[in-house]
Design a protein around this motif. Structure first.
Motif, mmCIF file in Angstrom:
data_model
loop_
_atom_site.group_PDB
_atom_site.id
_atom_site.type_symbol
_atom_site.label_atom_id
_atom_site.label_comp_id
_atom_site.label_asym_id
_atom_site.label_seq_id
_atom_site.Cartn_x
_atom_site.Cartn_y
_atom_site.Cartn_z
ATOM 1 N N ARG A 138 -37.056 -76.403 100.464
ATOM 2 C CA ARG A 138 -37.010 -75.239 101.328
ATOM 3 C C ARG A 138 -38.485 -75.012 101.580
ATOM 4 N N GLU A 139 -39.463 -75.441 100.623
ATOM 5 C CA GLU A 139 -40.946 -74.997 100.565
ATOM 6 C C GLU A 139 -41.679 -76.067 101.230
ATOM 7 N N ARG A 140 -40.946 -77.251 101.670
ATOM 8 C CA ARG A 140 -41.808 -78.137 102.351
ATOM 9 C C ARG A 140 -40.869 -79.043 103.350
ATOM 10 N N ARG A 141 -40.612 -78.167 104.265
ATOM 11 C CA ARG A 141 -39.474 -78.542 105.183
ATOM 12 C C ARG A 141 -40.129 -79.565 106.198
ATOM 13 N N GLU A 142 -41.279 -79.849 106.252
ATOM 14 C CA GLU A 142 -42.069 -80.742 107.070
ATOM 15 C C GLU A 142 -41.604 -82.243 106.554
ATOM 16 N N ASP A 143 -41.116 -82.520 105.435
ATOM 17 C CA ASP A 143 -40.523 -83.524 105.053
ATOM 18 C C ASP A 143 -39.207 -83.877 105.243
ATOM 19 N N ILE A 144 -38.524 -82.934 105.514
ATOM 20 C CA ILE A 144 -36.993 -83.301 105.850
ATOM 21 C C ILE A 144 -36.742 -84.441 106.774
ATOM 22 N N SER A 145 -37.491 -84.174 108.161
ATOM 23 C CA SER A 145 -37.105 -85.271 109.131
ATOM 24 C C SER A 145 -37.467 -86.595 108.821
ATOM 25 N N LEU A 146 -38.532 -86.697 107.943
ATOM 26 C CA LEU A 146 -38.944 -88.078 107.262
ATOM 27 C C LEU A 146 -38.153 -88.511 106.493
ATOM 28 N N LEU A 147 -37.631 -87.800 105.639
ATOM 29 C CA LEU A 147 -36.667 -88.171 104.502
ATOM 30 C C LEU A 147 -35.345 -88.783 105.471
ATOM 31 N N VAL A 148 -34.943 -87.769 106.272
ATOM 32 C CA VAL A 148 -33.574 -88.276 106.931
ATOM 33 C C VAL A 148 -33.794 -89.660 107.751
ATOM 34 N N ASP A 149 -34.910 -89.806 108.317
ATOM 35 C CA ASP A 149 -35.276 -91.041 109.103
ATOM 36 C C ASP A 149 -35.329 -92.123 108.234
ATOM 37 N N LYS A 150 -36.001 -91.995 106.760
ATOM 38 C CA LYS A 150 -36.009 -92.882 105.705
ATOM 39 C C LYS A 150 -34.553 -93.358 105.373
ATOM 40 N N THR A 151 -33.705 -92.245 105.178
ATOM 41 C CA THR A 151 -32.301 -92.618 104.807
ATOM 42 C C THR A 151 -31.645 -93.426 105.738
ATOM 43 N N LEU A 152 -31.869 -92.945 107.043
ATOM 44 C CA LEU A 152 -31.112 -93.802 108.070
ATOM 45 C C LEU A 152 -31.549 -95.260 108.179
ATOM 46 N N GLU A 153 -32.998 -95.455 107.858
ATOM 47 C CA GLU A 153 -33.443 -96.807 107.869
ATOM 48 C C GLU A 153 -32.772 -97.648 106.546
ATOM 49 N N GLN A 154 -32.689 -96.909 105.438
ATOM 50 C CA GLN A 154 -32.390 -97.529 104.300
ATOM 51 C C GLN A 154 -30.702 -97.988 104.470
ATOM 52 N N LEU A 155 -30.271 -97.220 105.507
ATOM 53 C CA LEU A 155 -28.749 -97.491 105.555
ATOM 54 C C LEU A 155 -28.581 -98.495 106.566
ATOM 55 N N GLY A 156 -29.433 -98.906 107.274
ATOM 56 C CA GLY A 156 -29.452 -99.809 108.297
ATOM 57 C C GLY A 156 -28.600 -99.220 109.554
ATOM 58 N N SER A 157 -28.795 -98.066 109.515
ATOM 59 C CA SER A 157 -28.075 -97.247 110.497
ATOM 60 C C SER A 157 -28.974 -97.131 111.825
ATOM 61 N N ASP A 158 -28.483 -97.129 113.137
ATOM 62 C CA ASP A 158 -29.363 -96.826 114.188
ATOM 63 C C ASP A 158 -28.937 -95.743 114.883
ATOM 64 N N LYS A 159 -28.195 -94.769 114.135
ATOM 65 C CA LYS A 159 -27.576 -93.496 114.634
ATOM 66 C C LYS A 159 -28.963 -92.448 114.754
ATOM 67 N N LYS A 160 -28.884 -91.702 115.513
ATOM 68 C CA LYS A 160 -29.727 -90.602 115.617
ATOM 69 C C LYS A 160 -29.361 -89.143 115.552
ATOM 70 N N PHE A 161 -30.231 -88.198 115.187
ATOM 71 C CA PHE A 161 -29.799 -86.850 115.316
ATOM 72 C C PHE A 161 -30.092 -86.147 116.475
ATOM 73 N N SER A 162 -29.421 -85.366 117.080
ATOM 74 C CA SER A 162 -29.735 -84.869 118.396
ATOM 75 C C SER A 162 -30.754 -83.674 117.934
ATOM 76 N N ARG A 163 -31.605 -83.111 118.963
ATOM 77 C CA ARG A 163 -32.760 -82.135 118.565
ATOM 78 C C ARG A 163 -32.072 -81.020 117.814
ATOM 79 N N GLU A 164 -30.986 -80.631 118.523
ATOM 80 C CA GLU A 164 -30.316 -79.246 117.682
ATOM 81 C C GLU A 164 -29.855 -79.615 116.459
ATOM 82 N N SER A 165 -29.321 -80.831 115.966
ATOM 83 C CA SER A 165 -28.601 -80.982 114.917
ATOM 84 C C SER A 165 -29.789 -81.331 113.899
ATOM 85 N N MET A 166 -30.968 -81.831 114.328
ATOM 86 C CA MET A 166 -32.042 -82.004 113.336
ATOM 87 C C MET A 166 -32.613 -80.690 113.061
#
Ligand SMILES: Nc1ncnc2c1ncn2[C@@H]1O[C@H](COP(=O)(O)OP(=O)(O)OP(=O)(O)O)[C@@H](O)[C@H]1O
Ligand SMILES: [Mg+2]
Length: 474
Positions: free
Chosen positions: A331-359
């Protein structure tokens, strides 16, 4: 079920029963299958192909295959010897993946089998995705089991771009080069073990072992023998030849004392002696060995509080925190969150995307379990959501706790007055600077300055008083 005339007229009853049996077998297949004779005439078509083509057997049997199946080349295989595997064929506007296999008896081709392996190539890409995701999971499991004895992560594996994380990383890189003991602090799931491994791998000891021991997970009575080992016959039930402890196993490398805050007081005394004297003794042994081990410890507890409450030895605490690395919570480095989400999606081999609101909801979420929790939530969302766009509705179904956020609100309430104070301070500073510059520019002509600033002369006077700008400085 309809079989060709020849087969229906089979003379031997027993072989007719066999025919029936095989007809049932072929009908049970989910893959469409067709058989042609040496002239390319359909002699069998299974149920799945009937459904796929929307053609009844009665219509298909006895007809040239190219008149029944669109774009087929099966008739060409009635004289060939080689099969064609995984070829693409458009049938009913769908790209199907098919096989064409000649039936060879006594080196003579007497017909051919056509089989549709995938009715739509999209099935393959979804299979490929599933495979990729399983492979990456396997890789993660391999990494986590390998991490018991070796450090697999490096600084490159630590994802994040926030200044808070960057500065810890930079400090850790410097600390890695030294031999000093490091104490890694931080809430659960912030990446303490990840950092410990990365430090080992960036240290001059990277070729040596990385041995990890969780001081909280091992029963108190066993902790000493786990850490220092024991000699033959040291106690009832001891192994015949004794056993080396983790410190011995880490010789030439690094020992990671995880959850060091949970070490019982009795063990703390022994640990202090070992860290001071730099030699270890197995239980039941009188001989001591020199220790060539770098110590990295970690805890999510407040050791200072524990020291104050006499639950932790102050001397051990000071010895452990020669260098302290504090990993900030997510919570003190929220800038990392979307990067971590993208990396996790990539590692899962998923091409799902988060809508702007859900992100936005995820970025502003309350993450008491930090990165570990975030990764788990993304994994759950990927596996439990069919849609390719993850919307707030999916978050609500899969992770309702994200919407509670009471803690986050509390935190905001505490943080807001502070941040709004900071904002008004910086607005005031800027206003004062602008006033001063304009007055200077106009040679302290207040009418001209007010005009330039687009405010009334009286407002200018009020503001000058507010900021203590009374007259032209000497
Ligand atoms: N910055 C990061 N980049 C990528 N993965 C991370 C990051 N931080 C943590 N992780 C991942 O989050 C999970 C938790 O990290 P780790 O085990 O190092 O946390 P911890 O601080 O030791 O937690 P605990 O106190 O509960 O033991 C791991 O799967 C780790 O790989
Ligand atoms: Mg840990």
């Amino acid at each position: 079920m309809v079989w060709s005339e020849d087969m229906e007229n089979c003379e031997k009853k027993s072989s007719c029963q066999k025919c029936d049996f095989f007809k049932h077998v072929l009908d049970a297949l989910v893959e469409p299958l067709v058989v042609v004779d040496s002239n390319g005439i359909i002699i069998f078509i299974n149920k799945a192909y009937e459904e796929f083509l929307q053609v009844s057997r009665e219509e298909a049997l006895g007809r040239a295959v190219q008149d029944v199946i669109e774009n087929t080349r099966l008739h060409l295989f009635c004289s060939k010897k080689e099969a064609e595997i995984d070829s693409l064929q458009t049938i009913h506007d769908r790209e199907a993946v098919v096989q064409r296999i000649p039936i060879i008896v006594d080196e003579k081709t007497i017909g051919a089998i056509g089989k549709v392996n995938y009715q739509n190539v999209h099935e393959i890409s979804s299979l490929a995705k599933k495979l990729k995701s399983m492979e990456s999971k396997l890789e993660a499991y391999k990494k986590s089991s390998a991490s018991q004895m070796a450090a697999v992560y490096t600084f490159e594996d630590i994802i994040g771009c926030s200044p808070a994380l960057e500065s810890v990383k930079q400090f850790a890189v410097k600390a890695a080069a030294s031999e000093m003991t490091i104490l890694i602090l931080g809430e659960t799931g912030v990446g303490k073990e990840l950092f410990a491994q990365a430090i080992h791998n960036a240290s001059p000891r990277h070729r040596g072992p990385f041995v990890s021991i969780n001081c909280a997970a091992i029963p108190q009575d066993l902790l000493e023998s786990e850490l220092f080992g024991y000699e033959e016959g040291a106690f009832t039930g001891a192994r015949k030849k004794g056993k080396p402890g983790k410190f011995e196993l880490a010789d030439g490398g690094t020992i990671f004392l995880d959850e060091v805050g949970d070490m019982p007081l009795r063990m703390q005394a022994k640990m202090l002696r070992v860290l001071q004297n730099r030699h270890i003794e197995r239980i039941g042994s009188t001989a001591s060995q020199d220790m060539d081990v770098r110590v990295i410890a970690s805890t999510n507890q407040n050791l200072e509080d524990k020291v104050l409450n006499s639950e932790y030895r102050a001397d051990l605490y000071y010895r452990l925190n020669a260098i302290t690395l504090k990993i900030p919570p997510l919570r003190e480095r929220r800038e990392d969150i979307s990067l971590l989400v993208d990396k996790t999606l990539e590692q899962l081999g998923s091409d799902k995307k988060f809508s702007r609101e859900s992100m936005r909801i995820i970025v502003n979420g309350y993450w008491p379990g930090n990165v570990r929790e975030l990764i788990n939530v993304v994994e759950r969302l990927v596996f439990l959501t069919d849609a390719s766009f993850i919307e707030p509705g999916h978050l609500k179904t899969v992770e309702p706790s994200l919407f509670k956020e009471q803690e986050d609100k509390k935190e905001q309430e505490v943080a807001e007055p502070q941040s709004s104070k900071m904002l008004s301070r910086s607005v005031n500073d800027t206003e004062k600077e602008v006033l001063f510059d304009t007055l200077k520019q106009t040679g302290w002509n207040k009418t001209q300055a007010a005009k330039l600033l687009g405010i009334h002369r009286t407002t200018l006077h009020t503001k000058m008083r507010k900021y203590g700008i009374q007259q032209k400085p000497l």
